[in-house]
Design a protein around this motif. Structure first.
Motif, mmCIF file in Angstrom:
data_model
loop_
_atom_site.group_PDB
_atom_site.id
_atom_site.type_symbol
_atom_site.label_atom_id
_atom_site.label_comp_id
_atom_site.label_asym_id
_atom_site.label_seq_id
_atom_site.Cartn_x
_atom_site.Cartn_y
_atom_site.Cartn_z
ATOM 1 N N ASP A 1 -3.799 0.671 -3.356
ATOM 2 C CA ASP A 1 -3.668 -0.684 -2.836
ATOM 3 C C ASP A 1 -2.442 -1.410 -3.382
ATOM 4 N N HIS B 1 0.837 -1.193 0.000
ATOM 5 C CA HIS B 1 0.000 0.000 0.000
ATOM 6 C C HIS B 1 0.877 1.249 0.000
ATOM 7 N N GLU C 1 -6.194 11.041 -6.043
ATOM 8 C CA GLU C 1 -6.102 9.752 -5.359
ATOM 9 C C GLU C 1 -4.962 9.842 -4.361
ATOM 10 N N TRP C 2 -5.240 9.508 -3.132
ATOM 11 C CA TRP C 2 -4.215 9.641 -2.104
ATOM 12 C C TRP C 2 -3.740 8.287 -1.571
ATOM 13 N N TYR C 3 -4.512 7.233 -1.817
ATOM 14 C CA TYR C 3 -4.174 5.908 -1.272
ATOM 15 C C TYR C 3 -4.265 4.882 -2.390
ATOM 16 N N LYS D 1 -7.264 7.608 8.288
ATOM 17 C CA LYS D 1 -8.387 8.516 8.561
ATOM 18 C C LYS D 1 -8.647 8.620 10.056
ATOM 19 N N SER E 1 -3.789 1.039 6.884
ATOM 20 C CA SER E 1 -4.910 1.007 5.947
ATOM 21 C C SER E 1 -5.467 2.422 5.790
ATOM 22 N N GLN E 2 -6.336 2.596 4.791
ATOM 23 C CA GLN E 2 -6.997 3.891 4.609
ATOM 24 C C GLN E 2 -7.743 4.279 5.880
ATOM 25 N N ASN E 3 -8.456 3.329 6.453
ATOM 26 C CA ASN E 3 -9.244 3.622 7.658
ATOM 27 C C ASN E 3 -8.363 4.024 8.833
ATOM 28 N N LYS F 1 -11.671 13.065 -2.353
ATOM 29 C CA LYS F 1 -11.497 11.600 -2.320
ATOM 30 C C LYS F 1 -11.155 11.109 -0.916
ATOM 31 N N PHE F 2 -10.696 11.990 -0.043
ATOM 32 C CA PHE F 2 -10.454 11.648 1.357
ATOM 33 C C PHE F 2 -11.648 12.042 2.206
ATOM 34 N N ILE G 1 0.824 5.757 -0.172
ATOM 35 C CA ILE G 1 0.057 6.987 -0.004
ATOM 36 C C ILE G 1 0.778 8.146 -0.687
#
Length: 172
Positions: free
Chosen positions: A152, A55, A148-150, A77, A72-74, A134-135, A57
């Motif tokens: 996979d 992954h 796009e910031w993240y 955040k 992860s994205q979560n 997008k975030f 960023i």
């Protein structure tokens, strides 16, 4: 020699060759045998070829660096919306806290959120990501702030126009 001894000898030879071949392949094709300095000096195309899968960023639309992350994205955040905003700061906006956000890069958090002094790295990331549709889907979308910031995987990061247009360095 007995038939049983010959079979055992043949199996041992195959096992030794397989292990030796695997070790040779791992050593000769492993991008981690480059130091961080050697990796950073490679041209960006070679960095993409030798960077480990995982992954990534991109922390600002025009940021020249792509960071590999274990978060992860979560988790990112959650960190920015809960943990970061609750960080204890001094009256001048400084803090002793440091974060890597799952990367190998230690962010400069000495000034977190002080518009008069300028934001530290995490403050800039916070500002960039929260003004990115997008975030933060609640933010009014403008093409200048949306990216796009993240990613996979590295392949999708390389295909992104903002990454391919601006990134000149990968931090693994």
């Amino acid at each position: 020699m007995s038939k049983h001894f010959k079979i055992i000898t043949a199996v041992l030879i195959v096992v030794v060759l397989a292990i030796g071949g695997g070790v040779w392949y791992g050593v000769s094709h492993n991008p981690k045998n480059l130091t961080a300095e050697q990796f950073a000096q490679l041209p960006i195309e070679e960095q993409f070829d030798k960077a480990p899968e995982g992954h990534y960023i991109h922390l600002g639309k025009n940021d020249s660096t792509l960071y590999r992350t274990t978060w992860s994205q979560n988790k990112i955040k959650k960190y920015l919306t809960n943990d970061f905003v609750k960080t204890d700061t001094n009256s001048d906006g400084t803090s002793p806290d440091k974060s890597k956000m799952g990367t190998n890069h230690k962010c400069d958090d000495t000034i977190l959120m002080n518009s008069a002094e300028g934001y530290g790295e995490i403050g800039q990331i916070y500002h960039n990501l929260f003004s990115n549709h997008k975030f933060n889907p609640n933010f009014e979308e403008t093409s200048d702030d949306t990216y796009e910031w993240y990613f996979d995987d590295l392949k999708s990061a390389k295909a992104d126009k903002d990454v391919s247009g601006y990134v000149t360095k990968i931090v693994r």
